[in-house]
Design a protein around this motif. Structure first.
Motif, PDB file in Angstrom:
ATOM      1  N   PRO A   2       1.091  -1.700  -0.355  1.00 13.07           N
ATOM      2  CA  PRO A   2      -0.012   0.048   0.023  1.00 13.07           C
ATOM      3  C   PRO A   2       0.750   1.417   0.097  1.00 13.07           C
ATOM      4  CG  PRO A   2      -0.228  -1.325   2.027  1.00 13.07           C
ATOM      5  CD  PRO A   2       0.897  -1.641   1.188  1.00 13.07           C
ATOM      6  N   VAL A   3       0.203   2.142  -0.602  1.00 12.53           N
ATOM      7  CA  VAL A   3       1.393   3.737  -0.516  1.00 12.53           C
ATOM      8  C   VAL A   3       0.838   4.362   0.904  1.00 12.53           C
ATOM      9  CG1 VAL A   3       1.068   6.237  -1.391  1.00 12.53           C
ATOM     10  CG2 VAL A   3       0.123   3.789  -2.696  1.00 12.53           C
ATOM     11  N   ARG A   4       2.197   4.308   1.512  1.00 11.96           N
ATOM     12  CA  ARG A   4       2.168   4.841   2.764  1.00 11.96           C
ATOM     13  C   ARG A   4       2.309   6.797   2.608  1.00 11.96           C
ATOM     14  NH1 ARG A   4       2.921   1.415   6.552  1.00 11.96           N
ATOM     15  NH2 ARG A   4       4.942   2.247   8.179  1.00 11.96           N
ATOM     16  N   ASP A   5       1.183   7.347   1.948  1.00  8.21           N
ATOM     17  CA  ASP A   5       1.417   8.603   2.449  1.00  8.21           C
ATOM     18  C   ASP A   5       0.899   9.338   3.349  1.00  8.21           C
ATOM     19  OD1 ASP A   5      -1.044   7.351   1.857  1.00  8.21           O
ATOM     20  OD2 ASP A   5      -2.437   9.104   0.288  1.00  8.21           O
ATOM     21  N   LEU A   6       0.579   9.040   4.552  1.00  6.91           N
ATOM     22  CA  LEU A   6      -0.080   9.199   6.270  1.00  6.91           C
ATOM     23  C   LEU A   6       1.662   9.121   6.716  1.00  6.91           C
ATOM     24  CD1 LEU A   6      -3.955   8.559   6.271  1.00  6.91           C
ATOM     25  CD2 LEU A   6      -2.185  10.366   5.255  1.00  6.91           C
ATOM     26  N   GLU A   7       2.447   8.466   7.122  1.00  9.70           N
ATOM     27  CA  GLU A   7       3.382   7.996   7.803  1.00  9.70           C
ATOM     28  C   GLU A   7       3.795   9.320   7.982  1.00  9.70           C
ATOM     29  OE1 GLU A   7       6.447   4.826   5.932  1.00  9.70           O
ATOM     30  OE2 GLU A   7       5.783   5.394   8.203  1.00  9.70           O
ATOM     31  N   GLY A   8       3.685   8.995   9.646  1.00  4.77           N
ATOM     32  CA  GLY A   8       4.769  10.631  10.626  1.00  4.77           C
ATOM     33  C   GLY A   8       3.521  11.528  10.685  1.00  4.77           C
ATOM     34  N   ARG A   9       1.717  11.186  10.418  1.00  2.14           N
ATOM     35  CA  ARG A   9       1.282  12.203  10.692  1.00  2.14           C
ATOM     36  C   ARG A   9       0.175  10.404  12.050  1.00  2.14           C
ATOM     37  NH1 ARG A   9      -1.411  15.026   6.637  1.00  2.14           N
ATOM     38  NH2 ARG A   9       0.410  14.622   4.843  1.00  2.14           N
ATOM     39  N   ARG A  10      -0.046  11.588  13.344  1.00  4.65           N
ATOM     40  CA  ARG A  10      -1.063  11.047  14.643  1.00  4.65           C
ATOM     41  C   ARG A  10      -2.357  10.795  13.828  1.00  4.65           C
ATOM     42  NH1 ARG A  10       2.486  14.192  18.766  1.00  4.65           N
ATOM     43  NH2 ARG A  10       2.152  15.259  16.051  1.00  4.65           N
ATOM     44  N   ILE A  11      -3.858  10.431  14.313  1.00  2.00           N
ATOM     45  CA  ILE A  11      -4.542  10.763  13.758  1.00  2.00           C
ATOM     46  C   ILE A  11      -5.410  10.147  14.625  1.00  2.00           C
ATOM     47  CG2 ILE A  11      -6.397  10.584  11.844  1.00  2.00           C
ATOM     48  CD1 ILE A  11      -4.349   9.860  10.199  1.00  2.00           C
ATOM     49  N   LEU A  12      -6.012  10.908  15.140  1.00  5.98           N
ATOM     50  CA  LEU A  12      -7.247   9.979  16.701  1.00  5.98           C
ATOM     51  C   LEU A  12      -8.636  10.604  15.633  1.00  5.98           C
ATOM     52  CD1 LEU A  12      -8.118  10.016  19.529  1.00  5.98           C
ATOM     53  CD2 LEU A  12      -7.512  11.957  19.825  1.00  5.98           C
ATOM     54  N   ILE A  13      -9.170   8.925  16.353  1.00  2.86           N
ATOM     55  CA  ILE A  13     -10.327   8.854  15.579  1.00  2.86           C
ATOM     56  C   ILE A  13     -11.758   8.076  16.517  1.00  2.86           C
ATOM     57  CG2 ILE A  13     -11.750   7.185  13.831  1.00  2.86           C
ATOM     58  CD1 ILE A  13      -9.198   6.645  12.715  1.00  2.86           C
ATOM     59  N   SER A  14     -12.465   9.074  16.112  1.00  3.65           N
ATOM     60  CA  SER A  14     -14.080   7.726  17.406  1.00  3.65           C
ATOM     61  C   SER A  14     -14.409   7.078  16.384  1.00  3.65           C
ATOM     62  CB  SER A  14     -14.551   9.130  17.900  1.00  3.65           C
ATOM     63  OG  SER A  14     -15.397  10.128  17.607  1.00  3.65           O
ATOM     64  N   ALA A  15     -15.339   5.711  17.045  1.00  2.37           N
ATOM     65  CA  ALA A  15     -15.870   5.232  16.408  1.00  2.37           C
ATOM     66  C   ALA A  15     -16.942   4.985  17.339  1.00  2.37           C
ATOM     67  CB  ALA A  15     -15.483   4.422  15.540  1.00  2.37           C
ATOM     68  N   GLY A  16     -17.680   4.387  16.660  1.00  3.76           N
ATOM     69  CA  GLY A  16     -19.215   3.681  17.057  1.00  3.76           C
ATOM     70  C   GLY A  16     -20.221   4.858  17.792  1.00  3.76           C
ATOM     71  N   GLY A  17     -20.527   4.377  18.744  1.00 10.45           N
ATOM     72  CA  GLY A  17     -21.963   5.560  19.366  1.00 10.45           C
ATOM     73  C   GLY A  17     -21.869   4.923  20.798  1.00 10.45           C
ATOM     74  N   THR A  18     -21.961   6.008  21.811  1.00 11.70           N
ATOM     75  CA  THR A  18     -22.190   6.403  23.071  1.00 11.70           C
ATOM     76  C   THR A  18     -23.381   5.425  23.758  1.00 11.70           C
ATOM     77  OG1 THR A  18     -23.324   8.325  23.317  1.00 11.70           O
ATOM     78  CG2 THR A  18     -21.084   8.304  22.911  1.00 11.70           C
ATOM     79  N   ARG A  19     -23.147   5.171  25.106  1.00  7.07           N
ATOM     80  CA  ARG A  19     -24.414   4.532  25.558  1.00  7.07           C
ATOM     81  C   ARG A  19     -24.642   5.204  26.377  1.00  7.07           C
ATOM     82  NH1 ARG A  19     -23.695  -1.953  24.588  1.00  7.07           N
ATOM     83  NH2 ARG A  19     -24.333  -2.258  22.568  1.00  7.07           N
ATOM     84  N   GLU A  20     -25.440   5.596  27.041  1.00  6.64           N
ATOM     85  CA  GLU A  20     -26.544   6.637  28.432  1.00  6.64           C
ATOM     86  C   GLU A  20     -26.808   5.637  29.314  1.00  6.64           C
ATOM     87  OE1 GLU A  20     -24.646   9.276  28.779  1.00  6.64           O
ATOM     88  OE2 GLU A  20     -24.281  10.009  26.635  1.00  6.64           O
ATOM     89  N   PRO A  21     -25.889   4.719  30.730  1.00  6.49           N
ATOM     90  CA  PRO A  21     -26.847   4.082  31.568  1.00  6.49           C
ATOM     91  C   PRO A  21     -28.352   4.979  31.747  1.00  6.49           C
ATOM     92  CG  PRO A  21     -25.372   4.584  32.209  1.00  6.49           C
ATOM     93  CD  PRO A  21     -24.792   5.345  30.578  1.00  6.49           C
ATOM     94  N   LEU A  22     -29.364   3.806  32.108  1.00  4.95           N
ATOM     95  CA  LEU A  22     -30.647   4.465  32.807  1.00  4.95           C
ATOM     96  C   LEU A  22     -30.429   3.634  34.489  1.00  4.95           C
ATOM     97  CD1 LEU A  22     -33.616   3.551  29.858  1.00  4.95           C
ATOM     98  CD2 LEU A  22     -32.999   5.956  31.669  1.00  4.95           C
ATOM     99  N   ASP A  23     -30.210   2.588  34.802  1.00  5.95           N
ATOM    100  CA  ASP A  23     -30.074   1.967  36.041  1.00  5.95           C
ATOM    101  C   ASP A  23     -28.732   1.129  35.305  1.00  5.95           C
ATOM    102  OD1 ASP A  23     -30.954  -0.535  34.768  1.00  5.95           O
ATOM    103  OD2 ASP A  23     -32.961  -0.143  34.981  1.00  5.95           O
ATOM    104  N   PRO A  24     -28.788  -0.287  36.326  1.00  2.00           N
ATOM    105  CA  PRO A  24     -27.374  -0.755  36.284  1.00  2.00           C
ATOM    106  C   PRO A  24     -27.792  -1.856  34.687  1.00  2.00           C
ATOM    107  CG  PRO A  24     -27.881  -0.993  38.644  1.00  2.00           C
ATOM    108  CD  PRO A  24     -29.067  -0.061  37.306  1.00  2.00           C
TER     109      PRO A  24
END
Ligand code: C5P
Length: 223
Positions: A2-24
């Motif tokens: 693969p082309v390593r055109d992002l070598e040296g870059r530091r990338i922070l990614i969030s993924a998924g979906g948050t969950r908010e508890p109602l009870d245990p």
């Protein structure tokens, strides 16, 4: 290879979906599978970037060669992102974040025997994490947001995206349509990429990995 055109870059990614508890045992959640964010992390790592993935309740495995920070609630996601963001060249908020959370979390299971025929939940607004990351960004840091909208009409979808990019202040907004059958759990995605002025700077349709590569092309093209 693969082309390593992002070598040296530091990338922070969030993924998924948050969950908010109602009870245990219960939570308020959303239908995000995490597939698009995980595809971004895998594509970025394959192209040579150093990737931190903040993972909220993923339905798929996190990729290898990526450092994973597991979170569940919006406040946990916010804390993890604010800790990691100062070390990142690019921040991508692909997670589906709950806009509201229950005002209080019950210590023990909420029971119908004590609640009767109606149960009213009181919700309070969550912080806008993307907005906070934009406000705290250091010079040169690129911040990318996502917008999943149910707007059926193309013109209106674009108008909603343009208003959102202006409101959030991010450098790019990846706009897609979601619905009962499209978007979150699907293997494919169709997106428009807007810049901070609301102009369309990219579009992609295909497997989530191909969409991820198209988004990362924007970074590879920058100095
Ligand atoms: O406002 P809306 O939820 O449509 O914006 C979507 C974008 O904002 C996504 O990048 C999402 O990760 C982010 N977001 C956030 N915090 C919130 C809500 C959304 O960072 N409370």
């Amino acid at each position: 290879a693969p082309v390593r055109d992002l070598e040296g870059r530091r990338i922070l990614i969030s993924a998924g979906g948050t969950r908010e508890p109602l009870d245990p045992v219960r939570f308020i959640g959303n239908r995000s599978s995490g597939k698009q964010g995980v595809a971004l992390a895998l594509a970025a790592a394959t192209r040579g970037a150093e990737v931190v993935l903040v993972a909220a309740n993923l339905e798929v495995d996190a990729p290898a060669h990526v450092s994973v920070v597991p979170v569940s609630t919006t406040l946990e996601l916010e804390a993890a992102m604010s800790v990691a963001a100062p070390d990142a060249d690019t921040v991508i908020m692909a997670a589906a974040v709950a806009d509201y959370r229950p005002e209080s979390v019950a210590e023990s299971k909420i029971k119908k025997e004590t609640q009767g025929d109606r149960l009213t939940l009181s919700l309070v607004k969550n912080p806008d994490i993307l907005r906070g990351l934009v406000d705290a960004r250091r010079p040169g840091q690129v911040v990318i947001g996502f917008a999943a909208e149910t707007e059926p009409d193309d013109e209106k979808l674009l108008a909603v995206g343009r208003a959102k990019v202006a409101r959030k202040g991010c450098d790019y907004l990846v706009l897609n349509r979601v619905g009962w059958t499209e978007g979150f759990a699907a293997e494919r995605n169709t997106v428009l990429i807007l810049d901070s002025a609301g102009d369309i700077v990219g579009e992609a349709t295909g497997p989530k990995r191909a969409v991820a590569d198209r988004v990362l092309d924007l970074l590879a093209d920058r100095p």
